[in-house]
Design a protein around this motif. Sequence first.
Motif, PDB file in Angstrom:
ATOM      1  N   THR A   1      40.603   3.677   5.282  1.00  0.00           N
ATOM      2  CA  THR A   1      40.036   3.579   6.179  1.00  0.00           C
ATOM      3  C   THR A   1      39.115   2.156   6.301  1.00  0.00           C
ATOM      4  O   THR A   1      38.886   1.442   7.292  1.00  0.00           O
ATOM      5  N   PHE A   2      38.595   1.955   5.072  1.00  0.00           N
ATOM      6  CA  PHE A   2      37.715   0.553   4.738  1.00  0.00           C
ATOM      7  C   PHE A   2      38.726  -0.467   4.975  1.00  0.00           C
ATOM      8  O   PHE A   2      38.183  -1.587   5.722  1.00  0.00           O
ATOM      9  N   ILE A   3      39.918  -0.640   4.433  1.00  0.00           N
ATOM     10  CA  ILE A   3      40.663  -1.698   4.765  1.00  0.00           C
ATOM     11  C   ILE A   3      40.890  -1.939   6.257  1.00  0.00           C
ATOM     12  O   ILE A   3      40.914  -3.063   7.036  1.00  0.00           O
ATOM     13  N   PHE A   4      41.294  -0.565   7.114  1.00  0.00           N
ATOM     14  CA  PHE A   4      41.548  -0.654   8.474  1.00  0.00           C
ATOM     15  C   PHE A   4      40.432  -1.059   9.319  1.00  0.00           C
ATOM     16  O   PHE A   4      40.534  -2.071   9.858  1.00  0.00           O
ATOM     17  N   ALA A   5      39.286  -0.590   9.042  1.00  0.00           N
ATOM     18  CA  ALA A   5      38.135  -0.948   9.740  1.00  0.00           C
ATOM     19  C   ALA A   5      37.630  -2.390   9.493  1.00  0.00           C
ATOM     20  O   ALA A   5      37.402  -3.118  10.432  1.00  0.00           O
TER      21      ALA A   5
ATOM     22  N   PHE B   1      29.836  -3.368  15.083  1.00  0.00           N
ATOM     23  CA  PHE B   1      30.364  -2.627  16.074  1.00  0.00           C
ATOM     24  C   PHE B   1      31.904  -2.547  15.931  1.00  0.00           C
ATOM     25  O   PHE B   1      32.415  -1.389  16.070  1.00  0.00           O
ATOM     26  N   SER B   2      32.585  -3.465  15.462  1.00  0.00           N
ATOM     27  CA  SER B   2      33.933  -3.470  15.513  1.00  0.00           C
ATOM     28  C   SER B   2      34.455  -2.635  14.313  1.00  0.00           C
ATOM     29  O   SER B   2      35.313  -2.068  14.197  1.00  0.00           O
ATOM     30  N   PHE B   3      33.697  -2.866  13.154  1.00  0.00           N
ATOM     31  CA  PHE B   3      33.886  -1.861  12.083  1.00  0.00           C
ATOM     32  C   PHE B   3      33.523  -0.446  12.336  1.00  0.00           C
ATOM     33  O   PHE B   3      34.521   0.342  11.961  1.00  0.00           O
ATOM     34  N   LEU B   4      32.822  -0.263  13.040  1.00  0.00           N
ATOM     35  CA  LEU B   4      32.522   1.241  13.387  1.00  0.00           C
ATOM     36  C   LEU B   4      33.289   1.813  14.367  1.00  0.00           C
ATOM     37  O   LEU B   4      34.113   2.918  14.224  1.00  0.00           O
ATOM     38  N   SER B   5      33.844   0.969  15.334  1.00  0.00           N
ATOM     39  CA  SER B   5      34.801   1.459  16.157  1.00  0.00           C
ATOM     40  C   SER B   5      36.280   1.519  15.389  1.00  0.00           C
ATOM     41  O   SER B   5      36.919   2.552  15.805  1.00  0.00           O
ATOM     42  N   GLY B   6      36.503   0.724  14.517  1.00  0.00           N
ATOM     43  CA  GLY B   6      37.815   0.974  13.728  1.00  0.00           C
ATOM     44  C   GLY B   6      37.606   2.265  12.610  1.00  0.00           C
ATOM     45  O   GLY B   6      38.408   2.912  12.687  1.00  0.00           O
ATOM     46  N   TRP B   7      36.639   2.421  12.072  1.00  0.00           N
ATOM     47  CA  TRP B   7      35.985   3.529  11.318  1.00  0.00           C
ATOM     48  C   TRP B   7      36.592   4.931  12.219  1.00  0.00           C
ATOM     49  O   TRP B   7      37.022   5.891  11.577  1.00  0.00           O
TER      50      TRP B   7
ATOM     51  N   ALA C   1      37.665  -5.576  11.937  1.00  0.00           N
ATOM     52  CA  ALA C   1      36.359  -6.092  12.348  1.00  0.00           C
ATOM     53  C   ALA C   1      36.666  -7.838  11.983  1.00  0.00           C
ATOM     54  O   ALA C   1      36.036  -8.525  12.783  1.00  0.00           O
ATOM     55  N   ALA C   2      37.291  -8.092  11.036  1.00  0.00           N
ATOM     56  CA  ALA C   2      37.330  -9.390  10.561  1.00  0.00           C
ATOM     57  C   ALA C   2      38.155 -10.222  11.594  1.00  0.00           C
ATOM     58  O   ALA C   2      37.840 -11.274  11.951  1.00  0.00           O
TER      59      ALA C   2
END
Lengths: 349, 275
Positions: free
Chosen positions: B71-75, B199-205, B79-80
């Motif tokens: 999940t960390f890799i995905f989000a 924002f995009s990290f949370l969205s991915g999470w 985001a990156a």
Amino acid sequence: MQLRLNSFTKTFDNLTVIDELNLTVESGEMMALLGPSGCGKSTTLFTICGIHRMNGGTLHFGDRDVSNLPSQKRNVGVVFQNYALYPHMNIRENIAFPLRVQKLDNATITRKVGEIAELVHIPELLDRRPAQLSGGQQQRVALARALVRQPDVLLLDEPLANLDAKLRLEMRSEIRRIQLETGITAILVTHDQVEAMSMCDRIALMKDGKIIQLSEPDQMYNDPVDTFVAGFLGNPPISFLDATVADGQFRVGDSGIAISDALQPKVHGQVQLGIRPEYFGPQFGIGLTGKISFVETQGREDLYNVTLPNGSILRSIQPAGRRLKLGETVNWGIASDHALAFTPEGTRI
Amino acid sequence: MTSNFRSLPVIALLTILSLPLVVMYAFTLVDSITDAEPGSLIPSEFTFHHWRFLWDDTTGRGSVWIATINTFIFAGSTAAIVCATSLTSAYALSRLNFPARRFFLAGVIILHAFPTITLIIAIFLILQFLGLFDTLIGVIMVKAALELPFGIWVMKGFYDTVPWEIEMAGVQDGASRFMVWRKLVLPQVQPGLSALLIFSFLSGWSEFILPLVLAPGSDAQVLSTYLAYFLLDDSLEVDFNLFKSVGLFYALPVILIYLAFQKKLMNIYGGGSKG
């Protein structure tokens, strides 16, 4: 360094804004580009600094042809109307930025920033941020940043427009002092004739992309080429009267105004007379009868509008204390040596 | 603080309205560490049994830690990618005059308006064709692509607030366009960038549908699919308290991020810094 624009042409989407403009600014001279909005003065400025491309003509700094060089290679310093300081850097970093770009060593940068801060009187502000400075101080920083890498030409785009009246007066003389001290060739773009006249060696008055007249301020004021120039310079402005030449006089309604010896052989038929407020008043004898239609007290002086029987309005500026009332009838004379005559189309006779 | 209305009735009303939510969250927390008699709400014993998924792979879905890392890799990658691409493309859309600029602007908006689910079959086929089906990279690419329109528009809004004179001054000072962007413009849109990053990290999470459909295997699973497995799989005995514990575990980073960065998140609709 001398700046030379040769038959410079600029078009925006098929619309020719400036057509074949020629302009030479001598080395160390401060030149004003003066004119109403939309006359092309800012376009000319932005072309000189390289933001706009030229559609025709050439631009030389001294012997160097810079017509096709990008902004970065032109070595021009620009002061923008809103100063365009970098908000995230303090003043020291703002001024040092052009030197950092040149990758100078730190010692040189510190020395140069110190010198230029001294010149524009802001050494105590170097550690502040732009948002903490007043308009006048920001102006000084913008000047310092433009001058720090010793540009060939300094361009000032309405530098005083965002300042309040008192600061404007102060910065007017400050900019001129700095320009004289550095001996830099400068171009000032402004729509304010007072700025242009008080700060510059010469004025290029522009209208519709053309230079209408290019001369020294007092000459432009006393010897305008047409009614546009005459009307643009002077505050309070010049007034115009329609007159007929008859019996060796300018006839305005029932009254007559003497024609100066210099004008006598040149005028005939219909003319427009341009009379500046300082050349109309009781000190010039009698001549024109009219009613006072407006009084403006300015402290040291009073400004009167006098409406003639035919409806034309003449302005007169008088030392304060006459206390003439609205509606009073006066009969004042004109300094006929200083009356400017124009053809009905507006060209100077 | 002074106010022009009495705050007590407002607080009372808000409390009543939000009470059901608060009660649910409270019971999620309580139930995850207690057991209760069947049919009773009152907990009867304290236990860490429901958190057994942390150290014990009893679920048959693989380790929760693998899913967490995934999940960390995905989000993080999403985001990156979103930030890097938005940062550059939004600058181009905001500042540069290139052919079909308006077309791109309109196209980006339309993409943003497209519901993800309508594209899912096409995306599935494309990933299968590319051999990226059931891999983390495939889902990351899809998620980033779908997040991009939003990111580009947000960043364009921030770029639009930077006065163009600053760039012109930079160019006059001798800096290249890239240096102007890097040293003068980027610092001014930095609040927008951090907001977009979070924002995009949370969205991915919190993304669920894309991993569920495009990476159904247990190797590439993320926490949302790991969690859903407890509900979706009929073969497992349903343990609601275990489900609540996993849910809490899943929500914890989100809560922490919100607590740490709430000020920056507010920025995203505020639009840049004023010089």
